[in-house]
Design an enzyme around this catalytic site. Structure first.
Site, PDB file in Angstrom:
ATOM      1  N   GLY A  65      50.551  39.881  -1.844  1.00  0.00           N
ATOM      2  CA  GLY A  65      50.383  40.560  -3.113  1.00  0.00           C
ATOM      3  C   GLY A  65      50.878  41.987  -3.046  1.00  0.00           C
ATOM      4  N   CYS A  66      50.408  42.812  -3.954  1.00  0.00           N
ATOM      5  CA  CYS A  66      50.812  44.218  -3.984  1.00  0.00           C
ATOM      6  C   CYS A  66      50.522  44.881  -2.647  1.00  0.00           C
ATOM      7  CB  CYS A  66      50.074  44.943  -5.100  1.00  0.00           C
ATOM      8  SG  CYS A  66      50.423  46.707  -5.173  1.00  0.00           S
TER       9      CYS A  66
END
Length: 241
Positions: A65-66
């Site tokens: 993810g981020c």
């Protein structure tokens, strides 16, 4: 530092994202309904067979993810000497935030973790990665972030790391502790490209951003709760690359 134009573009996109993230909370207040809770971490056993590495420095690359939250988590792990946000999976020519965000470059937002194996093992890092840093059952997304650039991927630096990761994934799937099968891929580490300076140490430098508050600070709290002996209060920061 980024150019003013790039900074403005980045701020504009993130401002829109922040607005979208805040909206459900505002609506919940207006309608007197509770907002959706942050996804809970999963308490998991350590790898049955860990990797034994010699020396005082090794590297591991994780995508989940981020990269803001993944970097922030590993910066609070004892034995980690450096954690850098960046890109892996694509070419040097496309290793930028703008191009990676298109989801067409092959890159994943990744974090290169440098660690002391005599303090924290590769298996320890994997346990934190799967239980706290992200949700390994979400295919090509994490929370509000969608696209292959947010995929769950391990980029092993050695074949021994790859074997340890594969064995641990099989072990975790057998436990049934996750709500679904682990979709984490294991891809060869061709290269790691550090992200732009304004992405480094983002969680620590921006603790009041709604995105950080909603999605990333709970990961730090979970790390402290589930791994009290491995948790370090002061994060090891990148500073200026």
């Amino acid at each position: 530092m980024p150019s003013s134009a790039l900074s403005t573009s980045f701020a504009g996109r993130r401002s829109l994202l922040v607005a979208l993230l805040i909206l459900p909370a505002l609506l919940s207040v207006l309608w007197n309904q509770p907002a959706a809770a942050q996804e809970a971490p999963v308490e998991i056993p350590p790898p049955a067979v860990d990797l034994v590495e010699t020396g005082t420095s090794a590297t591991a690359v994780f995508a989940g993810g981020c990269f803001w939250g993944v970097q922030g988590v590993f910066q609070h792990v004892k034995g980690v000497t450096r954690a850098v946000s960046g890109y892996s999976g694509g070419s040097a020519e496309t290793a930028t935030y703008e191009q990676t965000g298109s989801g067409t470059t092959g890159h994943a937002e990744s974090v290169e973790v440098t660690y002391d194996p005599s303090v924290v093992t590769y298996g320890d890092l994997l346990q934190v990665y799967f239980s706290v840093a992200h949700n390994p059952t979400q295919l090509n997304y994490q929370g509000p972030d969608h696209g292959t650039q947010y995929r769950s991927t391990i980029f092993p630096a050695t074949e021994e790391q790859a074997e340890t990761a594969r064995a641990y994934i099989a072990q975790l799937d057998e436990t049934g502790l996750f709500e679904g099968p682990i979709v984490t891929t294991i891809e060869p580490l061709e290269a790691f490209y550090p992200a732009e300076q304004y992405h480094q140490d983002f969680l620590t430098l921006n603790p009041t951003w709604p995105y950080i508050v909603f999605h990333d600070l709970p990961k730090i709290a979970a790390l402290k709760q589930l791994f009290p002996d491995a948790y370090r209060e002061e994060p090891v920061l990148v500073g200026t690359l």
